[in-house]
Design an enzyme around this catalytic site. Sequence first.
Site, short mmCIF file in Angstrom:
data_model
loop_
_atom_site.label_atom_id
_atom_site.label_comp_id
_atom_site.label_asym_id
_atom_site.label_seq_id
_atom_site.Cartn_x
_atom_site.Cartn_y
_atom_site.Cartn_z
N CYS A 1 53.65 -9.93 -14.94
CA CYS A 1 53.37 -9.61 -13.55
C CYS A 1 52.13 -10.32 -13.03
O CYS A 1 52.05 -10.68 -11.87
CB CYS A 1 53.21 -8.10 -13.38
SG CYS A 1 52.11 -7.33 -14.56
N GLU B 1 48.39 2.33 -18.48
CA GLU B 1 47.68 1.35 -17.63
C GLU B 1 47.08 2.08 -16.44
O GLU B 1 47.31 1.69 -15.29
CB GLU B 1 48.65 0.25 -17.18
CG GLU B 1 49.46 -0.34 -18.34
CD GLU B 1 50.44 -1.44 -17.92
OE1 GLU B 1 51.10 -1.26 -16.88
OE2 GLU B 1 50.52 -2.46 -18.62
#
Lengths: 669, 669
Positions: free
Chosen positions: B417, B321
């Site tokens: 998240c 990521e």
Amino acid sequence: MNHMEISRPIEIRNAPIKDRFWSRYQELVRNTVLPYQWEVLNDRMPDAAPSHAVQNFRIAAGLEEGSFYGEVFQDSDLAKWLEAASYCLEGKANPELENIMDNVIDIIVKAQQDDGYLDTYFTAGRRDKEWTNLYECHEMYCAGHMMEAAAAYYKATGKRKLLDAMCRCASHIAGQFGEDEGKKRGYPGHQEIELALVKLYEATGTEEYLKLASFFLEERGKEPNYFLEEWETTRRKRTFKTDMPTEAPNLFYNQSHKAVYGQDSAVGHAVRAMYMYTAMSDVARIEGNEEMYRACRRLWEDVTNRQMYITGAVGSTPTGEAFTFAYDLPNETAYAETCASIGLIFFAHRMQRMDMDGVYGDVMERALYNVVLGAMSGDGKQFLYVNPLEIWPEASEKNPQRSHVKPVRQKWFGCACCPPNIARLLASLGQYIYSWAGKYGCVGKPFADNREDMLYIHLYIAGEGTIETERGKYKVEQEGNYPWEEEIRLTIHEVPGEKAGIALRIPGWCRSAAVERNGQPAFYRMEKGYAYLEKGVKAGDEIRLTLSMPVELIQANPKVRADAGKAAIQRGPVIYCLEQEDNGENLSALRLDAGGRMEVVYNKLAFSAALFEQIPVVVAKGFRTAEDGWEGSLYRPYVPQEKEVEIKAIPYFLWGNRKPGEMLVWVRV
Amino acid sequence: MNHMEISRPIEIRNAPIKDRFWSRYQELVRNTVLPYQWEVLNDRMPDAAPSHAVQNFRIAAGLEEGSFYGEVFQDSDLAKWLEAASYCLEGKANPELENIMDNVIDIIVKAQQDDGYLDTYFTAGRRDKEWTNLYECHEMYCAGHMMEAAAAYYKATGKRKLLDAMCRCASHIAGQFGEDEGKKRGYPGHQEIELALVKLYEATGTEEYLKLASFFLEERGKEPNYFLEEWETTRRKRTFKTDMPTEAPNLFYNQSHKAVYGQDSAVGHAVRAMYMYTAMSDVARIEGNEEMYRACRRLWEDVTNRQMYITGAVGSTPTGEAFTFAYDLPNETAYAETCASIGLIFFAHRMQRMDMDGVYGDVMERALYNVVLGAMSGDGKQFLYVNPLEIWPEASEKNPQRSHVKPVRQKWFGCACCPPNIARLLASLGQYIYSWAGKYGCVGKPFADNREDMLYIHLYIAGEGTIETERGKYKVEQEGNYPWEEEIRLTIHEVPGEKAGIALRIPGWCRSAAVERNGQPAFYRMEKGYAYLEKGVKAGDEIRLTLSMPVELIQANPKVRADAGKAAIQRGPVIYCLEQEDNGENLSALRLDAGGRMEVVYNKLAFSAALFEQIPVVVAKGFRTAEDGWEGSLYRPYVPQEKEVEIKAIPYFLWGNRKPGEMLVWVRV
């Protein structure tokens, strides 16, 4: 001749190559690639990744102490080398090489178990696990490659030692697998043995091998699925743990998701797919299985009309080295494995025997002149596994999505399937040039006209061809400097009779071809990509074929999102590319002028001197986006700012022979 | 006020939002997003991925039997929800919500261990392993988020229960980590606690927390590297095995490859990077650490001038990521995580306090109006983790390189998240609108002119602002319909004295701004993106700002290979995109006419009715490549064949609210 076999290829020995372009490659294979790879296989090449392949056989033969090292398919590297070397021998005697081969064949045969089993990974203390993990373990794959080597060596030398050994191995496998009670109904995790068994059948006439090949194909993907059962009964329990991650089988990955008859789009691992389709074509032809042929034809169309890069590369994703789906041909992240394009050539070659359509030769040429040649460096010592359509070296280094794309060729690979595959293809090139026709047309339908014993010329590679048909033989001589020059001259030295005819493939890229016979425009009929000279070709005839080779811009089907607004440069069968060395940094800033001039300039390029005196380089008018005034900003209102530049393109297959840098096939127009 | 703090933001409660665009989003967060997420956190939402977050705390508190379930950072989902809810409370009293929060705070405080430790993953039978795997285990990350929640809840309600608990937790951590002998010299594997400790320091004035934040930053990346030592001493031995794969630490991944002072390009996991840069800016400001500030500035420039997508998204690869490198902004495979753009807004907000430059507001706006809004569906119930610049649904499904790109928003995520992060950002939007200036200019240099107590307006969001400066207060009222309409009206109700001045951010996208004061062109001075009205602004003044908002084509820096030959449509801060629904299949076949008309048409789009009556849709002249005559072929000579079409673009943040289909931001020109 079976009713579906409409043409037969000829032996390598009957088509000696004497070609300005190819002879040097042939010599390179003979004098550099094979000796170099032999050193690698014997671990005598200091900078290359270790192979251990020969040593694995020595250990299995009891000639040396030690442990197996390498991939579960390490045996196949030696097998492919043997096969390549056999083709060289067939083309040209070489006692020294033959001696080396005999010695290593002795070791291989010693390594074979009494029951015929041969696989050095398993004989190294794992024989109780044999055939328990077909999904991962490549036993049949390795056996298949050795069968191919055995058939090739037998054909080249007449020596039966390896052939007999591999027949024993095949019989052993036939004793394990099949429909009979007590036999496993499994099939290989990596297809290869199917096409190899056909070669063994053709070399020996033993029906058992053909039947086994056919069984593996027919059984594949049937329900209940063998690999799912194997997963539940064995692999999942990890009773036998290989170095490979233990994952539930992905049936698409190895094309066992459904019966082969039901497959109509290419999925999964591209090399597995190509080898399977090749075997399917073989079996369809030999067994006269029209349903199998139709599956082959559907798969052919999906691969070549929807999933093939312009270079003849296949495999759109590194994940599983696989096909993805129709028109998904990303350039930056292409996998485009060398072996997959070689497999595509095999597939095309087999399809051509059942369907005399120029598309097969077109695809062969595309893969050959672009991917296969490009996968090897000019000195024959460095190779590509992945054949990128676009290189940005910094991205290869720093963007994990592109880390599989190497900006420079490698000396060898831990998984070294590609280098010996290139060698065996180039060494056997002769067999792809000519074929001769039987009496039937496409799939069982007799030709409307009688083209029995017609001579086909598929590839334009200078040299001689001796083609034995049922009624006599052709002897022809081919001259020219293809793919660089437009003219091909054929001298007919011998024909098999009055009805002799010749069919010349007019490549799909060629939009203007001229055929002359003895200085006069020839009478010919075009059909599916071939110019048929049917009216009594005679000994002494001189045929001159001119394939007009302007530089052209090629566009992709608009459904190929990745190539929208872009074009590739092509001349003859050769795809061109831009390199940073000639065009500066940031090739994406370049735009070709679609209406502008494009010229061919013959350049002496230092790096290619060993192979070519002069290279036709394309010089085209283009534009480069100005990079002024950006000073560290990323976005601003669109104002076209371009300056005119000269764009220089070199043949794609010669990329990466200079300083590492950017490379680009598809250029904005 | 520290000499590096040149402006202070205001409290959420002092900037109530009454805006046609934003009020509905605020209500959506209040009435839908928060209640929905509360149901998810309590596992009462049948179709969403299970959360178990509240239950984990109940189990840890001894209120329930059971085992921990979820990611090691599951606690943070509840913390972020509490923080978001606190901002809502601060903006508008809500006794029912406050009651729910008090109840869950009771559970959290019960779950805290006697020594102050709080992490339900570890209290579930793993306390002997606490702090032994900082690289993977997110203990400090979870604690950090709960500290942020505690500070926010305290600010909203004045209630200290959670604040006191998190102070005990912070003190406990300070007892474990630091320079003193016997303490570990470790720091978090996922940065977050650093910025949270600053908030705790600001809420309580306790220097210990600031010191700990500073220690974590200063220590990070020092040699010998803590994570390499942890790997050798603990993780490698797998004495404590988490569900995560045990891999040697990648120091770039969590920005511990070198000391923070030496970092000048953004690398690794984008969210970790953003949270760290935010904390660095906080610490630089509070401690007056100019070297730290310079590192922040270098990182800011690398992120926003070299590694940021036009939407304000960051993170070019799904692998880790992560950031990749300068100008590598692939559209098809972008990661562009929602949380990373939220982190970028935090970073911009902190930088703005030290350097009054319009670029910070520009980037905030870019991320806010495009990524953050786009990450949530119009109904507030579905979310994006990855914010693609390009969607080809078939590729998301069938090409593993693009499988992270989802063509539709999801209800919840296993790693959840992003949804609560969106909620907490939108609920706290008020604090980003205004700030007021201290007496110093950029980094320690006093302003040449005296702009003490200047009022800054950074974002154009209608509502009221009460800004208490050292000499008195401003009361202003903002009206308008930004970002759809050009005009913003400010009514000044109260100023702190004769020297009152107002600075209006003139957005970087705006090429023609007009400022009127009481109906007359106003006197103002431009500096670094702000229009300074310095001459005695008075109560009763009416200021009218007109930001001209033509539709524009934007190009990327030519070094961005992925955007070569393409442009994006922008109007005001809003980036536009094309959807299949409006433009048909295969958006890559479209080309915008760079010189052609582009009009704004107000459309009622069914899907957005809940939020907007009318949407400004862009209609532009363009061309579409003809797809005729291709019949299954892939390549042919280039012949431009286009037909004129009308291209319709909608705001990017509204993509994917209709039938799933293709989407495209960068269009060929």
